[in-house]
Design an enzyme around this catalytic site. Structure first.
Site, PDB file in Angstrom:
ATOM      1  N   LEU A   1       0.865  -1.173   0.000  1.00 13.09           N
ATOM      2  CA  LEU A   1       0.000   0.000   0.000  1.00 13.09           C
ATOM      3  C   LEU A   1       0.904   1.225   0.000  1.00 13.09           C
ATOM      4  CD1 LEU A   1      -2.721  -0.836   2.714  1.00 13.09           C
ATOM      5  CD2 LEU A   1      -2.949  -1.001   0.234  1.00 13.09           C
ATOM      6  N   ASP A   2       0.597   2.216  -0.810  1.00  7.57           N
ATOM      7  CA  ASP A   2       1.366   3.446  -0.786  1.00  7.57           C
ATOM      8  C   ASP A   2       1.354   4.030   0.618  1.00  7.57           C
ATOM      9  OD1 ASP A   2       1.978   3.254  -3.453  1.00  7.57           O
ATOM     10  OD2 ASP A   2       0.433   4.654  -4.120  1.00  7.57           O
ATOM     11  N   ARG A   3       2.374   4.781   0.932  1.00  7.21           N
ATOM     12  CA  ARG A   3       2.538   5.304   2.282  1.00  7.21           C
ATOM     13  C   ARG A   3       1.310   6.085   2.768  1.00  7.21           C
ATOM     14  NH1 ARG A   3       4.412   9.857   4.629  1.00  7.21           N
ATOM     15  NH2 ARG A   3       4.848  10.862   2.632  1.00  7.21           N
TER      16      ARG A   3
ATOM     17  N   VAL B   1      -1.767   5.756   1.858  1.00  4.92           N
ATOM     18  CA  VAL B   1      -3.000   4.964   1.779  1.00  4.92           C
ATOM     19  C   VAL B   1      -3.145   4.145   3.059  1.00  4.92           C
ATOM     20  CG1 VAL B   1      -4.208   3.154   0.497  1.00  4.92           C
ATOM     21  CG2 VAL B   1      -2.851   4.872  -0.720  1.00  4.92           C
TER      22      VAL B   1
ATOM     23  N   HIS C   1       0.059   4.187  -8.258  1.00  5.66           N
ATOM     24  CA  HIS C   1      -0.941   5.266  -8.240  1.00  5.66           C
ATOM     25  C   HIS C   1      -2.091   5.001  -9.214  1.00  5.66           C
ATOM     26  CE1 HIS C   1       2.159   8.483  -6.672  1.00  5.66           C
ATOM     27  NE2 HIS C   1       2.112   7.379  -5.931  1.00  5.66           N
TER      28      HIS C   1
END
Length: 391
Positions: A163-165, A167, A268
């Site tokens: 998971l992106d930071r 998110v 993204h």
């Protein structure tokens, strides 16, 4: 030589030193890491060969001034092959380079990492926004992996997905390499279904909306763009094939809560596909506005141990160490006496994008919806959902 440095009362940590619960400081809703001495180790790339040690660090790692690197060489905090060198030393390819420094990690939001399920070979958690999954860049202890080890004694952990930071939401870890490999094979075979919720600008259309458009990630700028074909006979779009399905859950006329089902997993992807549709995530500064300043023009260092070359007022309550002097001030450190590294934006918040469910051939893991996705919490109005939430 590290032993000689440590002989002055300094204990130098390496990646082998596990994080501990007392390493963290909580202040004003943020989780900080107590600054610590750390040895960064790298091996000289071919393009570094032929440069002096000072020129190399000045050119490649712009987060600190040249004068710092000159002093670091003289003090033995920059070494080559575990030996002190002079400032004019010419670096050769593949040589081991050690940078001993006082490490300040950026703070993250101070929420707890809630364990959702703790099975024999799998553990699932609800990741808070702003916390990286694993050590990367300036983050080592202030990561989900680091915090899980420090506060719950869970190690080793193998992330099944990322998971992106910024998110939040469901994060699945395997507890063994064998279980991680099983998950990897299922991912490679496209046997997993992923579901997220997002809060977007505007009234999202009813019915399922599918975006099938390539995503091209620019690592230098840290953002993605959508590339689509312009028709027969035109150049094929660049980037990687990407597909996302969207379904409106509810709307209040100003914002909408949208269920997002990424078929592929590009960087993204959900964020840029929503922007492509004209309904960007409402608090996504990177994609919601046409005003964009790329990382490359902000002087952001690509070095894992450095910070942005700008300063914050030392009186900032989130950065001043005067109120909590529980760590030693290093006279060479370019971040002391602040807790956070220079250039950290203390107002950073998480994205309104949250992972709620992963489903495999014979398993399903879920995470509760976040507060901002509550049906009663979109601009404070209670609404009838278009698609009932499943949890």
């Amino acid at each position: 030589m590290a032993g000689a440095l440590a002989g002055a009362g300094i204990v130098w940590q390496t990646p082998a030193n596990p994080p501990e619960a007392q390493d963290y400081i909580f202040r004003n809703g943020r989780r900080y890491v107590r600054p610590y001495y750390f040895e960064f180790i790298s091996h000289a790339k071919n393009r570094w060969a032929g440069k002096t040690i000072v020129d190399l660090f000045t050119d490649e790692f712009k987060g600190r001034p040249r004068e710092y690197y000159v002093h670091a060489v003289k003090c033995g905090r920059l070494q080559v092959d575990e030996q002190m060198v002079h400032a004019d030393y010419i670096v050769k390819s593949s040589q081991k380079i050690s940078h001993f420094l006082h490490r300040h990690e950026p703070p993250v939001l101070g929420g707890n990492i809630v364990i959702l399920q703790n099975e024999v070979d799998v553990v699932t958690v609800c990741k808070p926004a702003s916390v990286p999954v694993h050590p990367c860049g300036q983050y080592r202890k202030n990561t989900v992996v680091g915090i899980m080890e420090a506060e719950h004694g869970l190690t080793p952990l193998f992330p099944v997905h990322r998971l992106d930071r910024l998110v939040s939401g469901l994060l699945i870890f395997a507890k063994s390499a064998e279980r991680a490999e099983c998950f990897r094979q299922q991912i490679e075979a496209n046997l997993l279904q992923k579901e997220y919720v997002a809060k977007v600008v505007g009234v999202f259309p009813e019915g399922e909306q599918t975006v099938d458009a390539n995503v091209n990630f620019n690592a230098r700028e840290g953002r993605s763009t959508v590339e689509v074909s312009n028709g027969p006979g035109k150049a094929l779009p660049s980037g990687k094939q990407a597909c996302t399905k969207f379904q409106r859950i509810c709307t209040d006329g100003n914002h909408s809560i949208v269920l997002c089902k990424p078929v592929t997993g590009r960087t993204h992807q959900i964020r840029v596909h929503l922007k492509h549709l004209g309904y960007p995530i409402a608090n996504d500064e990177l994609y919601v506005s046409g005003d964009f300043c790329p990382r490359s023009s902000k002087g952001t260092s690509i070095h894992r141990e450095t910070s942005l070359a700008c300063s914050l007022p030392s009186s900032d309550p989130d950065n001043s160490a005067e109120a909590d002097l529980k760590f030693g001030i290093d006279p060479m450190c370019t971040n002391c006496p602040n807790l956070a590294p220079v250039g950290y934006d203390g107002d950073e918040e998480g994205l309104w994008l949250h992972c709620v469910r992963y489903t495999g051939p014979d398993w399903c893991y879920e995470c509760p919806y976040p507060e901002w996705a509550s049906l009663d919490n979109v601009s404070g109005k209670k609404m009838k959902p278009d698609v009932p939430p499943e949890n």
